[in-house]
Structures are given as structure tokens and as C-alpha cells.
Design a protein around this motif. Structure first.
Motif, mmCIF file in Angstrom:
data_model
loop_
_atom_site.group_PDB
_atom_site.id
_atom_site.type_symbol
_atom_site.label_atom_id
_atom_site.label_comp_id
_atom_site.label_asym_id
_atom_site.label_seq_id
_atom_site.Cartn_x
_atom_site.Cartn_y
_atom_site.Cartn_z
ATOM 1 N N HIS A 176 0.838 -1.209 0.000
ATOM 2 C CA HIS A 176 0.000 0.000 0.000
ATOM 3 C C HIS A 176 0.869 1.255 0.000
ATOM 4 N N GLN A 177 0.432 2.228 -0.802
ATOM 5 C CA GLN A 177 1.137 3.509 -0.864
ATOM 6 C C GLN A 177 0.186 4.698 -0.765
ATOM 7 N N LYS A 178 -1.111 4.457 -0.876
ATOM 8 C CA LYS A 178 -2.107 5.520 -0.769
ATOM 9 C C LYS A 178 -2.853 5.348 0.556
ATOM 10 N N GLN A 199 3.741 8.667 10.454
ATOM 11 C CA GLN A 199 4.419 9.584 9.534
ATOM 12 C C GLN A 199 5.902 9.258 9.410
ATOM 13 N N LYS A 200 6.525 8.881 10.513
ATOM 14 C CA LYS A 200 7.944 8.530 10.475
ATOM 15 C C LYS A 200 8.173 7.316 9.586
ATOM 16 N N GLU A 201 7.354 6.290 9.753
ATOM 17 C CA GLU A 201 7.528 5.064 8.971
ATOM 18 C C GLU A 201 7.258 5.318 7.491
ATOM 19 N N GLY A 206 9.618 6.916 1.881
ATOM 20 C CA GLY A 206 9.495 7.883 0.805
ATOM 21 C C GLY A 206 8.073 8.283 0.471
ATOM 22 N N ILE A 207 7.160 8.091 1.426
ATOM 23 C CA ILE A 207 5.745 8.409 1.200
ATOM 24 C C ILE A 207 5.318 9.542 2.129
#
Length: 336
Positions: A176-178, A199-201, A206-207
Motif C-alpha cells: 500500500h502507498q495511498k 508519519q515517520k515510517e 518515501g511516502i
């Protein structure tokens, strides 16, 4: 902070009389008793539980302050404390703080008035200074689900930043990227810490998680429904939803299904807490297990031990970490 001597001076009575009023002792007239109580209230006096225990020589009750009585999470917390109280033959006195400063303060004061030498307190609204002050007054004062460095040896807490990282890491492992995030609107540490971990992960992968992909609402099923409705109304695209807790995840799931979204084929969703509800969602909810019953038992044991004379060890802390529970609501993202 007002002392017994301050009360005596303002009320124009002896220290012994103030002590009798505090401990509901005899040989105090009604008018004098009322005058002393009024002065105590005006000066904001809170009796020292340890001092009163020495006077009354009564064994401790175990006081408990939780946020909500009906929330399944806090029912599980209370169950863990109750098991310890039964084992040690101690009476439990419970009060709700409702995540409001004055309500939490009143709840703790009520337990003090009932001579609780041991307390397990879930406080999110009171400031650190006030809680540190209570810890200096009450020998068995223990915080649960919160960490204050100055009294770290009295804190039983969960690493919510690590929890957020675990959530994001697992969704990323499924391709998953979205992402969309459904979070609590309450201004407390837990949602902020979980968001920080997420947010850190994602950043490490790069997301970026835009603000428009984060929706805040009440941490219950209705809040989850409202949050998803708002995300859909804004046209936010996502294949994965990370929810603040299982209740919000359940509500989000219902709203998505009402809009024709199939879970997990179209959207994967993940909760937090692993309350009983998670097992009975359809599909069953993938979540993080919050070891709250274990933590509650530890907090109760500590509170009673400290109240019984055990001296807390400086530098010792009691940190727990949530663990992943894989069920049915998360699958690998479809290939484009």
C-alpha cells in the motif's frame, strides 16, 4: 498548597480540630465542622492520604480513575485491576474522569476523601505538574497509559509511537502507498504519538501523508463513519485506512461498505486496541493488541506495593509495546 496549619489559622481552631474534621472524628460541633470544611474548600486543600492513613490506621482501598465507564477498552482495564484487588482482598473505588480537567481533578479528590492510599489513575487532561504533586502526596499513586519522566517509576505506559510505526510498516509490506488516517480529535498524547509513528515510517519509505488525508473525529464508531464520509466527500484516494482505534475502524468500515467499497479487496483497514469488537467485525479486523489488562494488573500491583511501604526505584519505568494481530481486513494491494 494549603496545609492543615493554614486551615486551622483561617478557621480559628486547633490543629487537632482540623484533623478530626478531615477524619470525620468525634468531639467537633456541627458549626465548627462546617466552618472548617468551608475554609478547606476555599483554600483548595486536599488531604494527604499518607498522613490520614497514619491517623486512622485503616488499610488502603484501591482507587481507580478511568476516562469512561462504558468504553470496552476501559472495561478491560478495570477487569485487570479487579483481578489484583480480589487476589489481595482490597476494595475498589472507581470514578470516571471523562478526559476533562475539572472532572479528573474531582475524581482524584473524591478518592482522597475516601482515604485511598493506593490509586491507579488514567489521566489525559490534567497537566504534568498537578499529577507530580499528587504523586508526592499519595504513597500509592500510579499513572496508567501516560508517562511523565519526573515520576517515571510510577508510570505504566504504552509506546504509541512504536505502535504507529508497526501499523504503517505492515500496510507498506502489503504494497500500500495511498493512505488515509482516521484519528481522534481529542487533544491528548495518544493520537499525536500514533500519528508521529505513522508519519515517520511512511517518510522512511518515501511516502508523504498530506494533511488532507487525515481526518479527526470522536474516537467511536460514529466518529469513524463521519471521518470516512468527509474523506470521500473531498475525493481523497486511498487503498489503506489506519484508524486510531477499533471503534473508529469499525465505523469507517461500515461507511465504506455503505458506499459500495469492498473490504479488503478495494480498501484495507486496520484498527488499534484489539478489543472484543475487532473479532466480530465483518471482515474480522486486523489491529494492534494493546496489552491493557496486563498493564492494569501491573499498575494495581505497583500501587498497592507502594502504598504498603515499598519505595519506588528511581530510573525504573514500565513501558509496554503493542503487537500486530493479523485477521481479515488487510490484504496486499491490487496490482495496477
Amino acid at each position: 498548597m494549603a496545609t492543615i496549619k493554614d486551615i486551622a489559622d483561617v478557621a480559628g481552631v486547633s490543629l487537632a480540630t482540623v484533623s478530626r474534621v478531615i477524619n470525620n472524628g468525634p468531639k467537633v460541633g456541627d458549626a465548627t465542622r462546617e466552618r472548617v470544611k468551608k475554609v478547606m474548600e476555599e483554600l483548595g486543600y486536599r488531604p494527604n492520604a499518607n498522613a490520614r492513613a497514619l491517623v486512622t490506621r485503616k488499610s488502603a482501598s484501591l482507587g481507580v480513575v478511568i476516562a469512561e465507564l462504558l468504553d470496552p477498552f476501559f472495561a478491560t482495564l478495570a477487569h485487570g485491576i479487579d483481578a489484583v484487588a480480589r487476589r489481595q482482598n482490597v476494595q475498589i473505588l472507581m470514578s470516571a474522569g471523562s478526559i476533562e480537567k475539572q472532572t479528573e481533578l474531582k475524581a482524584i479528590d473524591t478518592l482522597l476523601q475516601h482515604r485511598c492510599e493506593a490509586m491507579v489513575v488514567h489521566s489525559k487532561a490534567l497537566d504534568d505538574k498537578t499529577l507530580v504533586e499528587f504523586a508526592s502526596q499519595v504513597p500509592g499513586f500510579v499513572l496508567i497509559n501516560r508517562y511523565i519522566e519526573e515520576i517515571g517509576h510510577r508510570c505504566v505506559w504504552l509506546d504509541n509511537v512504536a505502535g504507529g510505526q508497526i501499523m504503517a510498516r505492515y500496510m507498506l509490506s502489503q504494497g500500500h502507498q495511498k493512505f488515509a488516517l482516521v484519528s481522534s480529535k481529542y487533544q491528548i498524547d495518544d493520537p499525536f504519538q500514533r500519528l508521529t509513528g505513522i508519519q515517520k515510517e511512511l517518510a522512511d519509505a518515501g511516502i508523504e501523508l498530506p494533511d488532507s488525508h487525515i481526518e479527526y473525529s470522536t474516537p467511536d464508531q460514529e466518529g469513524g463513519e463521519i471521518a470516512i464520509r468527509n474523506l470521500l466527500a473531498r475525493g481523497v484516494e486511498f487503498t489503506a485506512v489506519l484508524a486510531y482505534n477499533d471503534a473508529m475502524a469499525s465505523g469507517a468500515m461500515t461507511m465504506l461498505q455503505d458506499h459500495g467499497v469492498t473490504i479488503p479487496a478495494d480498501v484495507s483497514i486496520m484498527g488499534y486496541d484489539d478489543v472484543l469488537l475487532a473479532k466480530y467485525c465483518r471482515p474480522k479486523l486486523t489491529t494492534l493488541h494493546y496489552p491493557i489488562e496486563m498493564m492494569a494488573s501491573k499498575a494495581a500491583d505497583l500501587a498497592l506495593a507502594y502504598a504498603g511501604g515499598k519505595v519506588p526505584e528511581p530510573g525504573v519505568t514500565f513501558k509496554y509495546t503493542p503487537t500486530l494481530v493479523k485477521r481479515e481486513s488487510v490484504v496486499a494491494v491490487k496490482a495496477p
